[in-house]
Design an enzyme around this catalytic site. Structure first.
Site: not given
Ligand SMILES: Nc1ncnc2c1ncn2[C@@H]1O[C@H](COP(=O)(O)OS(=O)(=O)O)[C@@H](OP(=O)(O)O)[C@H]1O
Length: 574
Positions: A199, A204, A293
């Protein structure tokens, strides 16, 4: 058992070269040096520690052409992103870069010798071809293509490296694991199946949900492996993100997940980047890798169309999965269902069931305005970190930049504004009067255009630093030139608010208010180059506020400034 490295052997050059460290270090002091740039430094770190195995250096022409052409090194092994040491003609000449030469590669931050490169070849790449083959289009809207054309130098140097020492890090050192360290860590924890999550964004509740689901389905542990090298321009800085990840980690069940930071310089290369990310994780010992995605997507091209399709990255890793040798886990979107207060895979939400989401843009809006961020979306501990990094305007710094002729009243306005802000704000208030700056910072400067520009540039720098620190800064130089004022604005507004207030009191009025008789002396030729007399004052074309001390009282002007600040949220309650 940790996963086998790409190519079979982990190329940890620190370990390999440990016994000749002293000899290499001594030699490095005698060799010509090349100072790396930020991206080269990231690439070097991952070559040296084996994160880029099987690479042992920067790509030579044969390997580079193979990678650009069909994602293969000269020996046929899969490798999707070219890793190059780019240099200019001047560097080639000055440093003497040629086949056979040995060159010390240095850290630009502290000049430490990190490695010795033995040059294999020096070649001029076909950048347009690299852009099209690797990134899909020769379009500067793609950050890596823009880098290629505007920052990367014109030649590439290929060659193998010998490791001297890793680049020094001073942030989150205990969370930075090299591939060897991570492999040893997994062994200690007895982890054999590990799902890695890549990431470059804050995480979250939804990310926690999807990573736990991925691990549960594979009966694996979890490695949160965020990028802390270079990411997409405009991303949230890694200091903030790592604080977020650290706040999130305790939300995983005990012993389920570990955090490790990856010093990777991302290219945002979509499908090719996803393959690269998977190979890097495999080198870190990971067995499963989540591919999202639009994984590492750069956004839209110059025609407003997405560079890559949403599933291009997943398709690419699927196609090469046998060669990649890591099990790919497609990122499963999860959605929050308020009626049942739970997250579930987006494709399993029954028709007609209500779901909620907060986009990145909406999150930034809420942070900026201090609006609530619901607990279903993120954890209070995470929100607290983000709020500290993105304080609402009521606690951000700002600069009021007053410009105008001598005796125009800017000093009186500045002093009164300082008092007014002192009574109503919790910020510290700094006053940078023209005369103060001239005495404290610019005492060696005169009043030529160049010297005035330097003076205003210094004011912009100091005001920018104060604004960054959250202060209210009031600057009041004459600042007669538009370009210099614009320069100050640029220096300040990246850190907080900037307001240009033109104190437009007429020259005639200024002369009549001038009790010290400075204008008289200027008119008499005793002072040369005095603004308004025999030196220009360029009227601001885009002042936020124009005031005139002969038509308004100081309190009226101060009140107008206060109203302007209030309207933009700088004076509200935090
Ligand atoms: N040649 C000349 N031109 C303009 N001003 C002159 C000059 N020589 C001295 N002074 C006095 O210097 C004070 C500060 O000027 P600044 O530093 O604000 O000027 S500038 O912004 O660098 O152009 C400024 O005072 P304030 O306007 O009160 O700040 C001037 O009184």
């Amino acid at each position: 058992m940790a996963n086998t490295p790409h190519g079979g052997v982990l190329k940890d050059l620190y370990l390999r070269d440990a016994d000749k460290h002293d000899t290499l270090l001594a030699e490095s002091e005698q060799l010509p040096s090349l100072e790396l740039d930020d991206r080269q430094l990231c690439d070097l770190e991952l070559i040296l520690n084996g994160g880029f195995s099987p690479l042992e250096g920067f790509l030579n022409q044969k390997d580079y052409e193979g990678v650009v052409e069909d994602m293969r090194l000269a020996d046929g092994l899969l490798w999707s992103i070219p890793i190059n040491l780019d240099v200019s003609q001047e560097q080639i000449t000055e440093i003497g870069i040629k086949a056979g030469a040995r060159i010390t590669l240095r850290d630009p931050r502290d000049d430490q010798a990190l490695a010795i490169l033995t040059v294999d070849d020096v070649y001029r790449p076909d950048k347009a071809k690299e852009a099209i083959n690797v990134y899909g289009a020769d379009d500067d809207a793609h950050p890596a293509v823009k880098y290629l054309h505007t920052i990367a130098k014109e030649f590439y140097v290929g060659g193998k490296l010998e490791a001297i020492q890793p680049p020094s890090h001073y942030d989150y050192v205990s969370n930075r694991f090299t591939p060897s360290e991570l492999r040893a860590h997994f062994k200690k924890l007895q982890w054999t199946r590990v799902v890695a999550f890549q990431t470059r964004n804050p995480m979250h509740r939804a990310h926690r949900e999807l990573t736990v689901r991925a691990a549960r389905a594979r009966k694996a542990h979890l490695l949160i492996h965020p990028v802390v090298g270079l990411t997409k321009p405009g991303d949230i800085d890694h200091y903030t993100r790592v604080r977020v990840y650290k706040a999130l980690m305790p939300k995983y069940p005990n012993g389920m997940a570990e955090l490790s930071l990856l010093p990777l310089a991302m290219r945002m290369g979509g499908p090719r980047e996803a393959i690269w990310h998977a190979l890097i994780r495999k080198n870190h010992g990971v067995t499963h890798f989540i591919v999202g995605r639009d994984h590492a997507g750069p956004g839209k091209n110059s025609q407003g169309v997405d560079f890559y399709g949403p599933y291009d990255a997943q398709d690419a890793v699927e196609k090469y999965k046998d060669e990649i040798g890591i099990e790919i886990v497609p990122f499963q979107m999860v959605a929050y269902c308020p009626d049942t207060d739970e997250y579930m895979p987006a494709d399993e939400v029954p028709a007609g069931v209500n779901t909620l989401n907060i986009s990145g843009t909406e999150l930034r809006r809420r942070l900026k305005q201090g609006l609530p961020i619901p607990e279903w979306f993120s954890y209070p501990e995470v929100v607290k970190v983000l709020r500290q990094a993105y304080p609402p305007r009521a606690t951000q710094g700002f600069t009021i930049f007053l410009t105008g002729l001598h005796a125009s009243g800017k000093n009186s306005i500045a002093r009164a504004l300082q008092v007014s802000l002192n009574q109503q704000s919790t910020r510290s208030v700094s006053l940078l009067l023209g005369e103060t700056i001239r005495a404290e910072l610019s005492s060696e400067l005169g009043y030529t255009k160049r010297e005035r520009d330097i003076n205003v540039q210094r004011i912009g720098y100091v005001a920018g630093e104060l604004t960054k620190a959250g202060a209210a800064c009031i600057a009041a130089p004459i600042a007669p030139y538009e370009a210099a004022r614009q320069g100050a604005k640029t220096a300040i507004e990246k850190y907080g608010g900037f307001y240009l207030v033109h104190v437009a009191t007429s020259l005639e009025e200024c002369e009549s208010r001038d009790r010290e008789g400075v204008y008289k002396r200027a008119r008499a030729g005793e002072i040369k180059g005095f603004t308004g007399i025999d030196d220009p004052y360029e009227t601001p074309s885009k002042a936020n506020l124009t005031v005139d001390i002969s038509k308004q009282s100081v309190s009226q002007i101060v009140h107008e400034i206060v109203l302007m600040l209030e309207q933009d949220g700088y004076l509200g309650s935090a």
